[in-house]
Design a protein around this motif. Structure first.
Motif, PDB file in Angstrom:
ATOM      1  N   MET A 454      32.340  32.814  27.083  1.00  0.00           N
ATOM      2  CA  MET A 454      33.632  32.675  27.722  1.00  0.00           C
ATOM      3  C   MET A 454      34.046  34.003  28.349  1.00  0.00           C
ATOM      4  SD  MET A 454      36.888  30.903  26.031  1.00  0.00           S
ATOM      5  CE  MET A 454      37.607  32.255  25.149  1.00  0.00           C
ATOM      6  N   HIS A 455      33.781  35.061  27.654  1.00  0.00           N
ATOM      7  CA  HIS A 455      34.119  36.384  28.148  1.00  0.00           C
ATOM      8  C   HIS A 455      33.380  36.668  29.464  1.00  0.00           C
ATOM      9  CE1 HIS A 455      34.301  40.999  27.403  1.00  0.00           C
ATOM     10  NE2 HIS A 455      35.199  40.592  28.289  1.00  0.00           N
ATOM     11  N   ALA A 456      32.087  36.355  29.468  1.00  0.00           N
ATOM     12  CA  ALA A 456      31.297  36.593  30.683  1.00  0.00           C
ATOM     13  C   ALA A 456      31.826  35.764  31.845  1.00  0.00           C
ATOM     14  CB  ALA A 456      29.829  36.270  30.415  1.00  0.00           C
ATOM     15  N   GLY A 457      32.149  34.518  31.549  1.00  0.00           N
ATOM     16  CA  GLY A 457      32.675  33.642  32.599  1.00  0.00           C
ATOM     17  C   GLY A 457      33.971  34.191  33.178  1.00  0.00           C
ATOM     18  N   THR A 458      34.823  34.693  32.291  1.00  0.00           N
ATOM     19  CA  THR A 458      36.092  35.249  32.747  1.00  0.00           C
ATOM     20  C   THR A 458      35.862  36.509  33.582  1.00  0.00           C
ATOM     21  OG1 THR A 458      36.906  34.470  30.650  1.00  0.00           O
ATOM     22  CG2 THR A 458      38.413  35.751  31.962  1.00  0.00           C
ATOM     23  N   LEU A 459      34.906  37.319  33.143  1.00  0.00           N
ATOM     24  CA  LEU A 459      34.583  38.523  33.911  1.00  0.00           C
ATOM     25  C   LEU A 459      34.106  38.154  35.314  1.00  0.00           C
ATOM     26  CD1 LEU A 459      32.753  40.668  31.207  1.00  0.00           C
ATOM     27  CD2 LEU A 459      34.668  41.451  32.620  1.00  0.00           C
ATOM     28  N   SER A 460      33.311  37.102  35.381  1.00  0.00           N
ATOM     29  CA  SER A 460      32.791  36.666  36.672  1.00  0.00           C
ATOM     30  C   SER A 460      33.925  36.235  37.596  1.00  0.00           C
ATOM     31  CB  SER A 460      31.798  35.531  36.451  1.00  0.00           C
ATOM     32  OG  SER A 460      31.593  34.817  37.640  1.00  0.00           O
ATOM     33  N   ARG A 461      34.875  35.507  37.020  1.00  0.00           N
ATOM     34  CA  ARG A 461      36.050  35.097  37.789  1.00  0.00           C
ATOM     35  C   ARG A 461      36.846  36.309  38.255  1.00  0.00           C
ATOM     36  NH1 ARG A 461      37.204  30.184  39.963  1.00  0.00           N
ATOM     37  NH2 ARG A 461      35.703  28.803  39.001  1.00  0.00           N
ATOM     38  N   LEU A 462      36.981  37.249  37.328  1.00  0.00           N
ATOM     39  CA  LEU A 462      37.750  38.448  37.624  1.00  0.00           C
ATOM     40  C   LEU A 462      37.074  39.237  38.750  1.00  0.00           C
ATOM     41  CD1 LEU A 462      40.135  40.193  36.832  1.00  0.00           C
ATOM     42  CD2 LEU A 462      38.768  41.199  35.020  1.00  0.00           C
ATOM     43  N   ALA A 463      35.729  39.295  38.668  1.00  0.00           N
ATOM     44  CA  ALA A 463      34.980  40.015  39.694  1.00  0.00           C
ATOM     45  C   ALA A 463      35.237  39.399  41.060  1.00  0.00           C
ATOM     46  CB  ALA A 463      33.490  39.976  39.361  1.00  0.00           C
ATOM     47  N   GLU A 464      35.210  38.073  41.084  1.00  0.00           N
ATOM     48  CA  GLU A 464      35.354  37.389  42.369  1.00  0.00           C
ATOM     49  C   GLU A 464      36.697  37.718  43.022  1.00  0.00           C
ATOM     50  OE1 GLU A 464      33.767  33.230  43.011  1.00  0.00           O
ATOM     51  OE2 GLU A 464      35.918  32.895  43.252  1.00  0.00           O
ATOM     52  N   VAL A 465      37.752  37.597  42.228  1.00  0.00           N
ATOM     53  CA  VAL A 465      39.074  37.829  42.799  1.00  0.00           C
ATOM     54  C   VAL A 465      39.289  39.319  43.100  1.00  0.00           C
ATOM     55  CG1 VAL A 465      40.297  38.019  40.599  1.00  0.00           C
ATOM     56  CG2 VAL A 465      41.522  37.206  42.608  1.00  0.00           C
ATOM     57  N   THR A 466      38.545  40.162  42.398  1.00  0.00           N
ATOM     58  CA  THR A 466      38.708  41.588  42.633  1.00  0.00           C
ATOM     59  C   THR A 466      38.068  42.018  43.957  1.00  0.00           C
ATOM     60  OG1 THR A 466      38.679  41.957  40.267  1.00  0.00           O
ATOM     61  CG2 THR A 466      38.319  43.884  41.647  1.00  0.00           C
ATOM     62  N   GLY A 467      36.889  41.418  44.265  1.00  0.00           N
ATOM     63  CA  GLY A 467      36.299  41.896  45.518  1.00  0.00           C
ATOM     64  C   GLY A 467      35.043  41.199  45.989  1.00  0.00           C
ATOM     65  N   HIS A 468      34.890  39.924  45.717  1.00  0.00           N
ATOM     66  CA  HIS A 468      33.729  39.259  46.315  1.00  0.00           C
ATOM     67  C   HIS A 468      34.075  38.845  47.743  1.00  0.00           C
ATOM     68  CE1 HIS A 468      30.638  36.426  47.334  1.00  0.00           C
ATOM     69  NE2 HIS A 468      29.909  36.923  46.344  1.00  0.00           N
ATOM     70  N   PRO A 469      33.261  39.279  48.712  1.00  0.00           N
ATOM     71  CA  PRO A 469      33.664  39.118  50.116  1.00  0.00           C
ATOM     72  C   PRO A 469      33.831  37.671  50.585  1.00  0.00           C
ATOM     73  CG  PRO A 469      31.398  39.926  49.935  1.00  0.00           C
ATOM     74  CD  PRO A 469      31.996  39.997  48.575  1.00  0.00           C
ATOM     75  N   TYR A 470      33.206  36.698  49.935  1.00  0.00           N
ATOM     76  CA  TYR A 470      33.379  35.320  50.387  1.00  0.00           C
ATOM     77  C   TYR A 470      34.691  34.719  49.896  1.00  0.00           C
ATOM     78  CZ  TYR A 470      28.391  35.031  51.538  1.00  0.00           C
ATOM     79  OH  TYR A 470      27.164  35.212  52.061  1.00  0.00           O
ATOM     80  N   ALA A 471      35.224  35.306  48.851  1.00  0.00           N
ATOM     81  CA  ALA A 471      36.376  34.687  48.194  1.00  0.00           C
ATOM     82  C   ALA A 471      37.668  35.340  48.670  1.00  0.00           C
ATOM     83  CB  ALA A 471      36.243  34.829  46.692  1.00  0.00           C
ATOM     84  N   LEU A 472      38.775  34.738  48.309  1.00  0.00           N
ATOM     85  CA  LEU A 472      40.057  35.395  48.525  1.00  0.00           C
ATOM     86  C   LEU A 472      40.133  36.491  47.484  1.00  0.00           C
ATOM     87  CD1 LEU A 472      42.202  32.218  48.872  1.00  0.00           C
ATOM     88  CD2 LEU A 472      41.748  33.882  50.661  1.00  0.00           C
ATOM     89  N   ASN A 473      40.197  37.724  47.924  1.00  0.00           N
ATOM     90  CA  ASN A 473      40.037  38.793  46.932  1.00  0.00           C
ATOM     91  C   ASN A 473      40.878  39.990  47.276  1.00  0.00           C
ATOM     92  OD1 ASN A 473      38.255  41.008  48.344  1.00  0.00           O
ATOM     93  ND2 ASN A 473      37.545  39.008  49.067  1.00  0.00           N
ATOM     94  N   GLN A 474      40.871  40.926  46.355  1.00  0.00           N
ATOM     95  CA  GLN A 474      41.751  42.094  46.492  1.00  0.00           C
ATOM     96  C   GLN A 474      41.076  43.263  47.208  1.00  0.00           C
ATOM     97  OE1 GLN A 474      44.722  40.879  45.973  1.00  0.00           O
ATOM     98  NE2 GLN A 474      45.396  42.159  44.283  1.00  0.00           N
ATOM     99  N   GLY A 475      39.831  43.071  47.592  1.00  0.00           N
ATOM    100  CA  GLY A 475      39.184  44.090  48.415  1.00  0.00           C
ATOM    101  C   GLY A 475      38.535  45.231  47.652  1.00  0.00           C
ATOM    102  N   ASP A 476      38.439  45.107  46.341  1.00  0.00           N
ATOM    103  CA  ASP A 476      37.856  46.198  45.552  1.00  0.00           C
ATOM    104  C   ASP A 476      36.400  45.838  45.209  1.00  0.00           C
ATOM    105  OD1 ASP A 476      37.125  48.126  43.784  1.00  0.00           O
ATOM    106  OD2 ASP A 476      38.652  47.638  42.277  1.00  0.00           O
ATOM    107  N   VAL A 477      35.484  46.179  46.101  1.00  0.00           N
ATOM    108  CA  VAL A 477      34.094  45.762  45.940  1.00  0.00           C
ATOM    109  C   VAL A 477      33.449  46.426  44.726  1.00  0.00           C
ATOM    110  CG1 VAL A 477      31.853  45.670  47.044  1.00  0.00           C
ATOM    111  CG2 VAL A 477      33.915  45.380  48.400  1.00  0.00           C
ATOM    112  N   GLU A 478      33.701  47.720  44.566  1.00  0.00           N
ATOM    113  CA  GLU A 478      33.110  48.438  43.434  1.00  0.00           C
ATOM    114  C   GLU A 478      33.546  47.827  42.108  1.00  0.00           C
ATOM    115  OE1 GLU A 478      30.749  50.654  42.937  1.00  0.00           O
ATOM    116  OE2 GLU A 478      30.369  50.298  45.078  1.00  0.00           O
ATOM    117  N   GLY A 479      34.848  47.569  42.034  1.00  0.00           N
ATOM    118  CA  GLY A 479      35.389  46.937  40.836  1.00  0.00           C
ATOM    119  C   GLY A 479      34.700  45.613  40.562  1.00  0.00           C
ATOM    120  N   ALA A 480      34.490  44.859  41.624  1.00  0.00           N
ATOM    121  CA  ALA A 480      33.857  43.547  41.484  1.00  0.00           C
ATOM    122  C   ALA A 480      32.450  43.715  40.926  1.00  0.00           C
ATOM    123  CB  ALA A 480      33.817  42.847  42.832  1.00  0.00           C
TER     124      ALA A 480
END
Lengths: 760, 173
Positions: A454-480
């Protein structure tokens, strides 16, 4: 007069006519003697031609009659009734001509009270009398505030009949909508009202058969009135009755269904069809397009063309369902047509759009956005506290269940939130909170596999919103990337402990894919592609003994890798990978259809055929499959197989164009761009322009939904050039090519970045 | 199919039918609507389609003959109205432009005169007369006329310009 050779005159006339005006006489002089009979004739014809521009330029048209003319005709055709009385009414003036008789305005003279009425009189042959009687009978059955009311009726002498109706003064529905500038909601409300009236008629077994604006009046008070049941049919009037057969021919081509055009016995579906056409007319203000048909003498409504006038996707689907070529596929009743419009107004799921659960959920969210935000936050709380509770119980054995429960919840919530406007920040915050809780929980429970997953899944979600370029994200690629790496490490550490090996491997591959995608988008395409190859080789091992039809989770990986290859211009390799993806999809579909056939047989034997539901492809694979169609289309485009490209693009629009999911909306925009470029190949600038507009519309809608995303705003912005194109009747092809980047197609084929903050 | 048989059927069934349909349309009250004669012909075709003897008829042949009927029906109406107005020969049928431009000049077409000139035109060049009939009275497009008369579109255009110019001159002499 000597015999004139008319052919010669014609030749000479045409020959000289083709010359510029000044040279026409010179031309003539060259070919014959001045003063000659032929010369004079052609000369006078040339002179006449110069003035004959408008002469006969339009086919003859029959004018509508003025009141004075009507009076004359009614007087001539019938006995002069003006000034006479029928019952307690005196006939004052002629209102017009119904199908079979004249209609008079009359007023009450018995002094009881003031009342103006309309009286329709027919003196006629037996046939007309029968039709007239039928209309009277129908009106008598229909007592409805929105249907013109029959007050009385009777016979003056053996062949003169009359009926007295309420007087309806108003304008036709299209005129009303236009002059009052009704918006979509008001227009739909009017159509709904009309649909209910039609439903009422149907309930009485009467098909109107001639629904069109001219027969629907709106009075000064805003009341809708349905008129002219002159060619209406009884539902159960199927016997080959000469009279009904004779009447069933009459139709208004623009509003009539294919079966009406083919003179089949009228059915309810014919009225539904006309309602659909009326819907488009009302919404767009455009008179329905028709096209000449080989099989019927009248031009038939051109459904495809008409549908392009309706901007809104859902309403377009309603229109298409109402006007479906196959009557069985239309709305079963006027009631269901009305309900669907009501669904649209209430932001409920529209039945004409597929019943996909996510679509339904989304509509639910749009209806109650606040409720959903609150609900999601509460759910988060439940998840977190639930996890503590699980911690207390230390359920090691139910790993799988816990995982499904908790991760599923987080995924659902996040998917839900993704479709809400302006929520990237909220999403990130929520997931951050969840993540920190789960991470604490994970520490406490030590090696509890479920919680780690569950933790890994949440991290993956967090990564996406933080900066995965295909997703709606906050623009922080390194963080992602950082979050992804953490997630990957966790997934790897629990790999051996998990029983669902395939899921475990897919989880890992999923994270690796995300990292590869970011790498490629950060500019290192080769490195990203290498990552994808590693994944593929690994998955080859994992799926070695799994039948093809169960390999659907692999599809996305093939597509992403293929996408990478065609950015490296290795089209053959792309092709090979897409083929592999197609092989899986097809194998799956085949096995589904075999299973369905077997299940159906079984259900039939058990007598439960009615309850039988076909097993369909899991909707979670809709996105990958839509993507597969799109990529196959792009690849065909790049390879110069334009027919295939077009086919695939249309498939995307037809099958997935309706998904409001934001990823699909972007896909729809890209596909429209592709179609525009295909149209440009045929020098069809008009079509290209239309597709360009669709592309802009798609981005516009997205941009309205996510106003903070700069990229969408840029795409939705109508540049000077685009404005010029849209305005122009014949857009400049070069400009179109430039705007659409048809010469550099990869540019429109790439799913664009969505961060506003990224530097590169 | 042999022409005489067809003509017999046509005059016995199609013509009266067309007249009936035209009458119904003309007297029917639709505001701001004008009736396109093609619709008349089409409707007649539809109605007669079920007639057994008509099933084998070539559609374009039918259209050509129907156009003649339409012309006759419309000219008859013009006469009728002319008579009705006691000498004031204002036609019932006008060109569409009349509705938008000044009615006085050349937009008013005297159908009865046009009809008699077309008889003359027929003697000069029967194709020209047919083109005018199909185009003006039946509202056909050039391509449809070409199909119906089995001539090229270029010829249709040429015949049309010629006939129209000649008619215009004759009418304004």
């Amino acid at each position: 007069m000597a015999k004139i050779d008319f052919d010669h005159i014609e030749d000479l006339f045409i020959l000289c006519l083709e010359q510029p005006l000044k040279r026409q006489l010179v031309c003539l002089k060259q070919h014959c003697e001045e003063g000659d009979e032929v010369y004079e004739e052609v000369k006078s014809l040339l002179a006449a031609h110069a003035r004959s521009n408008t002469f006969l330029s339009e086919p003859i048209q029959i004018e509508t009659f003025s009141t004075a003319q009507k009076n004359k005709i009614c007087r001539k055709r019938q006995m002069d009734y003006l000034g006479k009385t029928i019952g307690v009414y005196q006939l004052d003036e002629i209102l017009g001509h119904g199908g079979m008789g004249c209609v008079y305005l009359a007023h009450r003279i018995d002094g009881e009270y003031e009342q103006d009425v309309a009286i329709k009189i027919v003196e006629s042959s037996t046939l007309e009398t029968q039709l007239f009687k039928r209309e009277r009978q129908i009106l008598a059955q229909l007592n409805h505030p929105n249907i013109v009311t029959l007050l009385d009726g009777g016979t003056l002498n053996s062949n003169i009949h009359y009926f007295i109706m309420e007087l309806v003064e108003g304008v036709s529905i299209d005129e009303y909508i236009q002059t009052n500038k009704l918006d979509t909601r008001q227009t739909l409300e009017l159509i709904i009202k009309l649909g209910l009236v039609i439903q009422e008629a149907h309930r009485h077994g009467i098909i109107h058969c001639d629904i069109k604006p001219a027969n629907i009046l709106i009075t000064d008070k805003g009341t809708l009135k349905l008129l002219d049941f002159g060619i209406a049919q009884h539902l159960n009037n199927n016997e080959a009755n000469e009279e009904t057969a004779e009447q069933s021919f009459a139709l208004t081509p623009e509003y009539s269904s294919p079966s009406r055009h083919r003179q089949y016995t009228p059915v309810i579906g014919d009225d539904i069809f006309s309602l659909g056409i009326l819907l488009s007319h009302a919404l767009s203000g455009q008179v329905p397009d028709t096209s000449i048909s080989k099989h019927t003498p009248f031009p038939e409504p051109n459904i495809n063309k008409i549908s392009t006038h309706i901007d809104d996707y859902e309403l377009r689907q309603v229109f298409l369902k109402a006007t479906h070529e196959d009557e069985q596929q239309r709305y079963a009743s006027a009631q269901s047509f009305v309900s669907d419009l009501q669904n649209y107004l209430d932001h409920r799921a529209v039945n004409a759009v597929s019943n996909r659960s996510l679509y339904v959920l989304q509509k639910h969210i749009r209806r109650n956005p606040q409720y959903w935000i609150i609900a999601s936050i509460m759910l988060f709380v439940i998840v977190i506290s639930g996890s503590f509770w699980l911690n207390q119980l230390q359920i090691e054995t139910e790993t799988k269940q816990i995982r499904t429960l908790t991760q599923g919840m987080i995924d659902d919530l996040d998917n839900t939130l993704e479709e809400l406007p302006q929520t990237t920040t909220i999403r990130q915050k929520l997931i951050e909170v969840a993540n920190s809780r789960i991470s604490q929980l994970s520490l406490k429970t030590g090696n509890n596999v479920a919680i780690q997953i569950m933790h890994a899944g949440t991290l993956s979600r967090l990564a996406e919103v933080t900066g995965h370029p295909y997703a709606l994200n906050q623009g922080d690629v390194e963080g992602a990337l950082n979050y992804y790496r953490q997630a990957l490490a966790i997934y790897r550490s629990v790999l051996d402990k998990r029983e669902d090996t395939i899921n475990a491997e897919i989880d890992i591959a999923h994270i690796q894919r995300k990292i590869a995608e970011i790498t490629a988008y950060e500019g290192n395409l080769r490195e990203g592609l290498k990552g994808m190859i590693d994944i593929r080789l690994r998955l080859d091992q994992v799926f070695k003994n799994i039948p093809l039809e169960k390999q659907l989770p692999r599809v996305m990986f093939y597509i992403v890798e293929a996408h990478g290859y065609f950015h490296m211009s290795d089209l053959n390799y792309s092709d090979g990978l897409l083929q592999k993806a197609w092989a899986i999809v097809q194998a799956h579909e085949e096995s589904n259809s075999i299973a369905n056939a077997a299940a159906k047989r079984k259900a039939k034997e058990a007598g439960e055929e009615a309850d039988f539901q076909e097993k369909e492809i899991d909707p979670i694979y809709n996105l990958p499959i839509a993507f597969l169609h799109e990529e196959t289309g792009h690849l065909a485009f790049l390879k110069g197989q334009y027919d295939t490209a077009e086919h695939q693009y249309f498939t995307v629009l037809n099958k997935y164009g309706g998904d409001d999911l934001w990823k699909n909306k972007r896909r729809v925009a890209r596909v429209h761009n592709g179609l525009a470029c295909l149209a440009m190949r045929d020098n069809n600038t008009i079509a290209a322009k239309m597709y360009l507009e669709q592309r802009i519309n798609a981005y516009k809608k997205l941009s309205e939904k996510y106003p903070t995303v700069k990229y969408l705003k840029d795409k939705a912005t109508v540049s000077k050039e685009i404005k010029q194109i849209i305005k122009s009747e014949q857009p400049d092809p070069e400009m179109l090519n430039r705007v659409l980047s048809c010469d550099n197609p990869l540019k429109f084929m790439i799913p664009p970045l969505t961060t506003g903050k990224k530097s590169k | 199919m042999p022409a005489p048989a067809f003509h017999a059927i046509f005059s016995a069934t199609v013509y009266p039918e067309l007249k009936r349909i035209a009458a119904r349309h003309i007297y029917r009250n639709h505001r701001n609507q004008t009736l396109c004669p093609t619709a008349l012909v089409n409707e007649a075709y539809l109605k007669l389609y079920k007639h057994k003897n008509l099933e084998a008829i070539d559609h374009s042949h039918f259209m050509a003959l129907s156009s003649r009927c339409i012309r006759q029906v419309l000219v008859d109406y013009a006469r009728e109205r002319g008579a009705q107005k006691r000498g004031n020969n204002q036609p019932l049928l006008t060109l569409k432009e009349e509705l938008v431009s000044e009615p006085n000049e050349q937009n008013n077409v005297d159908l009865i005169l046009l009809d008699s000139l077309m008889h003359k035109l027929k003697e000069r060049d029967p194709t020209q007369e047919q083109v005018v009939e199909l185009r003006f009275f039946a509202g056909m497009k050039n391509t449809e006329i070409a199909d119906t008369l089995n001539i090229s579109v270029a010829t249709v255009k040429r015949k049309w310009v010629m006939a129209k110019t000649w008619l215009f001159r004759e009418m304004n002499q």
